[in-house]
Scaffold this motif. Sequence first.
Motif, PDB file in Angstrom:
ATOM      1  N   VAL A 197       0.824  -1.209   0.000  1.00 41.22           N
ATOM      2  CA  VAL A 197       0.000   0.000   0.000  1.00 41.22           C
ATOM      3  C   VAL A 197       0.860   1.261   0.000  1.00 41.22           C
ATOM      4  CG1 VAL A 197      -0.249  -0.009   2.534  1.00 41.22           C
ATOM      5  CG2 VAL A 197      -1.954   1.151   1.108  1.00 41.22           C
ATOM      6  N   ALA A 198       1.990   1.238   0.690  1.00 36.54           N
ATOM      7  CA  ALA A 198       2.865   2.412   0.727  1.00 36.54           C
ATOM      8  C   ALA A 198       3.506   2.693  -0.630  1.00 36.54           C
ATOM      9  CB  ALA A 198       3.946   2.222   1.787  1.00 36.54           C
ATOM     10  N   ASP A 199       3.581   1.665  -1.482  1.00 37.36           N
ATOM     11  CA  ASP A 199       4.131   1.859  -2.823  1.00 37.36           C
ATOM     12  C   ASP A 199       3.138   2.558  -3.747  1.00 37.36           C
ATOM     13  OD1 ASP A 199       6.462   0.457  -2.094  1.00 37.36           O
ATOM     14  OD2 ASP A 199       5.526  -1.464  -2.613  1.00 37.36           O
ATOM     15  N   VAL A 200       1.863   2.460  -3.414  1.00 38.00           N
ATOM     16  CA  VAL A 200       0.809   2.961  -4.297  1.00 38.00           C
ATOM     17  C   VAL A 200       0.374   4.372  -3.917  1.00 38.00           C
ATOM     18  CG1 VAL A 200      -1.541   2.550  -5.137  1.00 38.00           C
ATOM     19  CG2 VAL A 200      -0.003   0.614  -4.719  1.00 38.00           C
ATOM     20  N   PHE A 201       0.196   4.618  -2.612  1.00 36.04           N
ATOM     21  CA  PHE A 201      -0.390   5.883  -2.169  1.00 36.04           C
ATOM     22  C   PHE A 201       0.682   6.908  -1.818  1.00 36.04           C
ATOM     23  CE2 PHE A 201      -4.248   3.510  -1.904  1.00 36.04           C
ATOM     24  CZ  PHE A 201      -5.255   4.456  -2.043  1.00 36.04           C
TER      25      PHE A 201
ATOM     26  N   HIS B 215      -7.979  -3.021   5.724  1.00 35.42           N
ATOM     27  CA  HIS B 215      -7.394  -2.677   7.021  1.00 35.42           C
ATOM     28  C   HIS B 215      -5.957  -2.181   6.875  1.00 35.42           C
ATOM     29  CE1 HIS B 215      -7.385  -7.015   6.218  1.00 35.42           C
ATOM     30  NE2 HIS B 215      -6.196  -7.082   6.793  1.00 35.42           N
ATOM     31  N   ASP B 216      -5.237  -2.671   5.857  1.00 30.08           N
ATOM     32  CA  ASP B 216      -3.887  -2.165   5.605  1.00 30.08           C
ATOM     33  C   ASP B 216      -3.929  -0.715   5.127  1.00 30.08           C
ATOM     34  OD1 ASP B 216      -2.597  -4.716   6.111  1.00 30.08           O
ATOM     35  OD2 ASP B 216      -3.431  -5.355   4.189  1.00 30.08           O
ATOM     36  N   LEU B 217      -4.892  -0.402   4.260  1.00 29.44           N
ATOM     37  CA  LEU B 217      -5.040   0.972   3.775  1.00 29.44           C
ATOM     38  C   LEU B 217      -5.413   1.906   4.921  1.00 29.44           C
ATOM     39  CD1 LEU B 217      -5.235   3.151   1.626  1.00 29.44           C
ATOM     40  CD2 LEU B 217      -7.521   2.289   1.035  1.00 29.44           C
ATOM     41  N   LEU B 218      -6.344   1.479   5.766  1.00 34.38           N
ATOM     42  CA  LEU B 218      -6.740   2.311   6.903  1.00 34.38           C
ATOM     43  C   LEU B 218      -5.548   2.586   7.815  1.00 34.38           C
ATOM     44  CD1 LEU B 218      -9.098   3.653   8.477  1.00 34.38           C
ATOM     45  CD2 LEU B 218      -9.304   1.494   9.730  1.00 34.38           C
ATOM     46  N   LEU B 219      -4.774   1.561   8.117  1.00 28.15           N
ATOM     47  CA  LEU B 219      -3.610   1.732   8.984  1.00 28.15           C
ATOM     48  C   LEU B 219      -2.574   2.645   8.337  1.00 28.15           C
ATOM     49  CD1 LEU B 219      -2.408   0.823  11.695  1.00 28.15           C
ATOM     50  CD2 LEU B 219      -1.309  -1.071  10.482  1.00 28.15           C
ATOM     51  N   HIS B 220      -2.390   2.513   7.027  1.00 26.11           N
ATOM     52  CA  HIS B 220      -1.459   3.380   6.304  1.00 26.11           C
ATOM     53  C   HIS B 220      -1.874   4.844   6.431  1.00 26.11           C
ATOM     54  CE1 HIS B 220       1.177   4.827   3.096  1.00 26.11           C
ATOM     55  NE2 HIS B 220       0.114   5.399   2.545  1.00 26.11           N
ATOM     56  N   LEU B 221      -3.158   5.121   6.280  1.00 24.75           N
ATOM     57  CA  LEU B 221      -3.640   6.497   6.393  1.00 24.75           C
ATOM     58  C   LEU B 221      -3.498   7.018   7.822  1.00 24.75           C
ATOM     59  CD1 LEU B 221      -6.838   6.196   4.171  1.00 24.75           C
ATOM     60  CD2 LEU B 221      -4.668   7.278   3.556  1.00 24.75           C
ATOM     61  N   LEU B 222      -3.762   6.169   8.799  1.00 22.81           N
ATOM     62  CA  LEU B 222      -3.634   6.586  10.199  1.00 22.81           C
ATOM     63  C   LEU B 222      -2.195   6.936  10.556  1.00 22.81           C
ATOM     64  CD1 LEU B 222      -6.046   4.044  11.906  1.00 22.81           C
ATOM     65  CD2 LEU B 222      -6.216   6.540  12.052  1.00 22.81           C
ATOM     66  N   ARG B 223      -1.252   6.277   9.932  1.00 22.22           N
ATOM     67  CA  ARG B 223       0.153   6.603  10.196  1.00 22.22           C
ATOM     68  C   ARG B 223       0.472   8.024   9.741  1.00 22.22           C
ATOM     69  NH1 ARG B 223       1.444   1.027   8.085  1.00 22.22           N
ATOM     70  NH2 ARG B 223       1.737  -0.287   9.933  1.00 22.22           N
ATOM     71  N   GLN B 224      -0.251   8.523   8.730  1.00 22.25           N
ATOM     72  CA  GLN B 224      -0.048   9.900   8.284  1.00 22.25           C
ATOM     73  C   GLN B 224      -0.844  10.884   9.132  1.00 22.25           C
ATOM     74  OE1 GLN B 224      -0.657  10.805   4.085  1.00 22.25           O
ATOM     75  NE2 GLN B 224      -1.064  12.952   4.546  1.00 22.25           N
ATOM     76  N   THR B 225      -2.085  10.545   9.437  1.00 23.74           N
ATOM     77  CA  THR B 225      -2.963  11.505  10.107  1.00 23.74           C
ATOM     78  C   THR B 225      -2.748  11.570  11.610  1.00 23.74           C
ATOM     79  OG1 THR B 225      -4.722   9.872  10.486  1.00 23.74           O
ATOM     80  CG2 THR B 225      -4.739  11.062   8.383  1.00 23.74           C
ATOM     81  N   GLY B 226      -2.242  10.485  12.197  1.00 24.34           N
ATOM     82  CA  GLY B 226      -2.202  10.392  13.644  1.00 24.34           C
ATOM     83  C   GLY B 226      -3.531   9.889  14.175  1.00 24.34           C
ATOM     84  N   PRO B 227      -3.681   9.806  15.504  1.00 22.46           N
ATOM     85  CA  PRO B 227      -4.881   9.228  16.108  1.00 22.46           C
ATOM     86  C   PRO B 227      -6.166   9.862  15.576  1.00 22.46           C
ATOM     87  CG  PRO B 227      -3.200   9.588  17.776  1.00 22.46           C
ATOM     88  CD  PRO B 227      -2.690  10.224  16.517  1.00 22.46           C
ATOM     89  N   ALA B 228      -7.176   9.013  15.354  1.00 24.03           N
ATOM     90  CA  ALA B 228      -8.432   9.492  14.779  1.00 24.03           C
ATOM     91  C   ALA B 228      -9.574   8.582  15.194  1.00 24.03           C
ATOM     92  CB  ALA B 228      -8.333   9.551  13.253  1.00 24.03           C
TER      93      ALA B 228
END
Length: 208
Positions: A42-46, A66-79
């Motif tokens: 996912v990190a290679d794509v987004f 769930h991998d995509l969601l976790l990838h986005l959370l790593r950028q946004t922080g807690p949500a």
Amino acid sequence: MATLFSTDDASDYAIPQHRQAGVRETTESHPHTLLGRVSDAVADVFPPIQSGHSYHYATAGLWSSHDLLLHLLRQTGPARIWIATWSMTEDAVRVLVQGLASGLIESLDLLIDARVIRRNASAYAFVQAHADKVRITACHAKVSVLINQNWHISIVGSANYTNNPRIESGVVTEREDVARFHQNWIEAEMKKAKPFGDATPKKRSSQR
């Protein structure tokens, strides 16, 4: 005999609370198109998500919802997270529970199809024990919403919260109005507030 969950949950929420469609009309700005190949993580794509942008993706890659969601959370922080899905497996639940335990997921509200109780009762019991709210209904939507003070992200696509080695596609959008739209109908359906109208069929008047 003790059960993993109450059958009252199924009888209470299995009937869909809608008959009509809900539409949010927006003007899309800054669209991106992303193609995930079989070997792509996912990190290679987004790329890093930008405010006000949308990302249309198609993938046959190594990652799931769930991998995509976790990838986005790593950028946004807690949500805070809202999810609507047709199916869910224990692998996906484990990722979500780990996110809750670490504080990366501040709260988790889940709307899921009623048949998950028969298809994967252990996953249902697992997530029910850890999520803030879990409700079942007749749901074929696959939507995730991620909101904190700085970010409003929605994920709308074909993939469930499962490990599915098939081609999937979807759209990630960073816009508050879109994220709130999906948050609101998910919450309303969870409360049985009939967000799309009355689910009870109208009786036909008898003709003489």
